[in-house]
Design a protein around this motif. Structure first.
Motif, short mmCIF file in Angstrom:
data_model
loop_
_atom_site.label_atom_id
_atom_site.label_comp_id
_atom_site.label_asym_id
_atom_site.label_seq_id
_atom_site.Cartn_x
_atom_site.Cartn_y
_atom_site.Cartn_z
N LEU A 110 0.84 -1.20 0.00
CA LEU A 110 0.00 0.00 0.00
C LEU A 110 0.87 1.25 0.00
O LEU A 110 1.84 1.33 0.76
N VAL A 111 0.50 2.22 -0.83
CA VAL A 111 1.09 3.55 -0.79
C VAL A 111 0.00 4.47 -0.25
O VAL A 111 -1.10 4.52 -0.81
N ILE A 112 0.32 5.19 0.82
CA ILE A 112 -0.68 6.03 1.49
C ILE A 112 -0.29 7.50 1.37
O ILE A 112 0.85 7.87 1.67
N VAL A 113 -1.27 8.30 0.93
CA VAL A 113 -1.12 9.75 0.82
C VAL A 113 -2.40 10.39 1.34
O VAL A 113 -3.43 9.74 1.46
N GLY A 114 -2.34 11.70 1.61
CA GLY A 114 -3.57 12.40 1.98
C GLY A 114 -3.41 13.23 3.24
O GLY A 114 -2.34 13.74 3.54
N VAL A 115 -4.49 13.30 3.98
CA VAL A 115 -4.59 14.23 5.10
C VAL A 115 -5.43 13.61 6.22
O VAL A 115 -6.28 12.77 5.93
N ALA A 116 -5.27 13.96 7.38
CA ALA A 116 -4.17 14.70 7.96
C ALA A 116 -3.10 13.70 8.38
O ALA A 116 -3.41 12.61 8.86
N THR A 117 -1.85 14.10 8.20
CA THR A 117 -0.73 13.20 8.48
C THR A 117 -0.86 12.57 9.86
O THR A 117 -0.71 11.36 10.01
N ASN A 118 -1.13 13.38 10.87
CA ASN A 118 -1.17 12.91 12.25
C ASN A 118 -2.51 12.29 12.65
O ASN A 118 -2.66 11.87 13.79
N ASN A 119 -3.44 12.21 11.74
CA ASN A 119 -4.76 11.68 12.08
C ASN A 119 -5.05 10.48 11.17
O ASN A 119 -4.61 9.38 11.45
N SER A 120 -5.77 10.69 10.11
CA SER A 120 -6.20 9.57 9.27
C SER A 120 -5.04 8.86 8.57
O SER A 120 -5.07 7.64 8.42
N VAL A 121 -4.04 9.60 8.13
CA VAL A 121 -2.89 8.96 7.48
C VAL A 121 -2.16 8.06 8.48
O VAL A 121 -1.92 6.89 8.21
N GLU A 122 -1.82 8.63 9.64
CA GLU A 122 -1.09 7.83 10.63
C GLU A 122 -1.91 6.65 11.12
O GLU A 122 -1.40 5.52 11.22
N SER A 123 -3.18 6.87 11.40
CA SER A 123 -4.03 5.79 11.90
C SER A 123 -4.14 4.65 10.89
O SER A 123 -4.00 3.47 11.23
N THR A 124 -4.36 5.00 9.63
CA THR A 124 -4.50 3.99 8.57
C THR A 124 -3.19 3.25 8.35
O THR A 124 -3.17 2.02 8.21
N ALA A 125 -2.07 3.98 8.34
CA ALA A 125 -0.77 3.35 8.13
C ALA A 125 -0.41 2.41 9.29
O ALA A 125 0.13 1.32 9.07
N ARG A 126 -0.73 2.81 10.50
CA ARG A 126 -0.45 1.94 11.66
C ARG A 126 -1.23 0.63 11.54
O ARG A 126 -0.67 -0.46 11.73
N THR A 127 -2.51 0.74 11.23
CA THR A 127 -3.31 -0.48 11.11
C THR A 127 -2.79 -1.35 9.97
O THR A 127 -2.65 -2.56 10.12
N ALA A 128 -2.52 -0.74 8.83
CA ALA A 128 -2.02 -1.50 7.68
C ALA A 128 -0.73 -2.24 8.03
O ALA A 128 -0.57 -3.43 7.72
N GLY A 129 0.18 -1.55 8.70
CA GLY A 129 1.42 -2.19 9.12
C GLY A 129 1.17 -3.32 10.11
O GLY A 129 1.76 -4.40 10.01
N ASN A 130 0.29 -3.09 11.07
CA ASN A 130 -0.03 -4.12 12.05
C ASN A 130 -0.68 -5.33 11.41
O ASN A 130 -0.54 -6.45 11.91
N LEU A 131 -1.42 -5.12 10.32
CA LEU A 131 -2.07 -6.23 9.62
C LEU A 131 -1.12 -6.98 8.69
O LEU A 131 -1.50 -7.97 8.08
N GLY A 132 0.11 -6.50 8.56
CA GLY A 132 1.11 -7.20 7.77
C GLY A 132 1.28 -6.72 6.34
O GLY A 132 2.01 -7.33 5.57
N PHE A 133 0.64 -5.62 5.97
CA PHE A 133 0.84 -5.06 4.64
C PHE A 133 2.19 -4.34 4.60
O PHE A 133 2.65 -3.81 5.62
N ALA A 134 2.82 -4.34 3.43
CA ALA A 134 3.98 -3.48 3.21
C ALA A 134 3.44 -2.10 2.91
O ALA A 134 2.62 -1.93 2.01
N VAL A 135 3.87 -1.10 3.68
CA VAL A 135 3.27 0.23 3.62
C VAL A 135 4.35 1.27 3.34
O VAL A 135 5.39 1.29 3.99
N TRP A 136 4.06 2.14 2.37
CA TRP A 136 4.87 3.31 2.10
C TRP A 136 3.99 4.53 2.33
O TRP A 136 2.89 4.61 1.78
N VAL A 137 4.47 5.49 3.11
CA VAL A 137 3.79 6.76 3.30
C VAL A 137 4.64 7.82 2.60
O VAL A 137 5.84 7.91 2.84
#
Length: 190
Positions: A110-137
């Motif tokens: 997953l490549v994640i972009v958008g807003v807000a970095t400290n809210n929806s971006v960070e929350s989504t990236a944390r979950t994706a990483g915890n679920l085992g996806f390879a994540v690029w922000v």
């Protein structure tokens, strides 16, 4: 590192309300241009694009349903064949079938972009990483707003953004720039 074709681009909350001045000063004034470069590449390659739309539970939110702020900015409107995920909390994986749909399609990156970095971006990236996806922000394809810290000290959007990216990098995701990501796709956007 090359980006596989089964990598989904997740664009978070690019709705009209995010442009409202009442949200305050922000960082990365070119973030939308970086997002659009990536979106153009993903569309040209036929790679999976996921648009995330926030439908707030708070009637004073810029994303309250039934008013203009909740609608996508015209340049970020989903096209036919692209996914639409609606959420009521910052995490794009919460309360929907996003994880199951990604797994069913064999999407593991997953490549994640958008807003807000400290809210929806960070929350989504944390979950994706915890679920085992390879994540690029993509740092320069995200932005946020000025915010006081827990002690009440004012912090600039750049400070908030950088701390959020520091929270993610190396543990939940790899943080990089759009140029670094595009270099890994073996092509440039025309």
């Amino acid at each position: 590192m090359p980006i596989p074709a089964e990598t989904a681009l997740i664009i978070i909350d690019q709705q009209q309300g995010i442009l409202y001045p009442r949200l305050g000063p922000r960082n990365n004034p070119q973030a939308e241009e970086r997002m659009l470069e990536l979106l153009a590449l993903w569309r040209a390659r036929g790679w999976p694009v996921i648009h995330v739309q926030h439908l707030s539970r708070s009637n004073d939110s810029v994303f309250w349903p039934g008013q203009a702020g909740v609608e996508f900015q015209p340049r970020f409107r989903p096209q036919a064949g692209e996914w639409l995920i609606q959420k009521q909390v910052p995490d794009a994986f919460c309360g929907n079938a996003l994880e199951a749909d990604l797994r069913q399609k064999g999407i593991e990156q997953l490549v994640i972009v958008g807003v807000a970095t400290n809210n929806s971006v960070e929350s989504t990236a944390r979950t994706a990483g915890n679920l085992g996806f390879a994540v690029w922000v993509v740092a320069d394809a995200c932005f946020t707003f000025d915010k006081p810290d827990f002690a009440g000290r004012p912090r600039t959007a750049a400070e908030v953004h950088n701390m959020s990216l520091a929270n993610l990098h190396g543990e939940y995701a790899t943080v990089l720039t759009a140029a670094q990501l595009l270099a890994g796709t073996d092509c440039a956007v025309n």
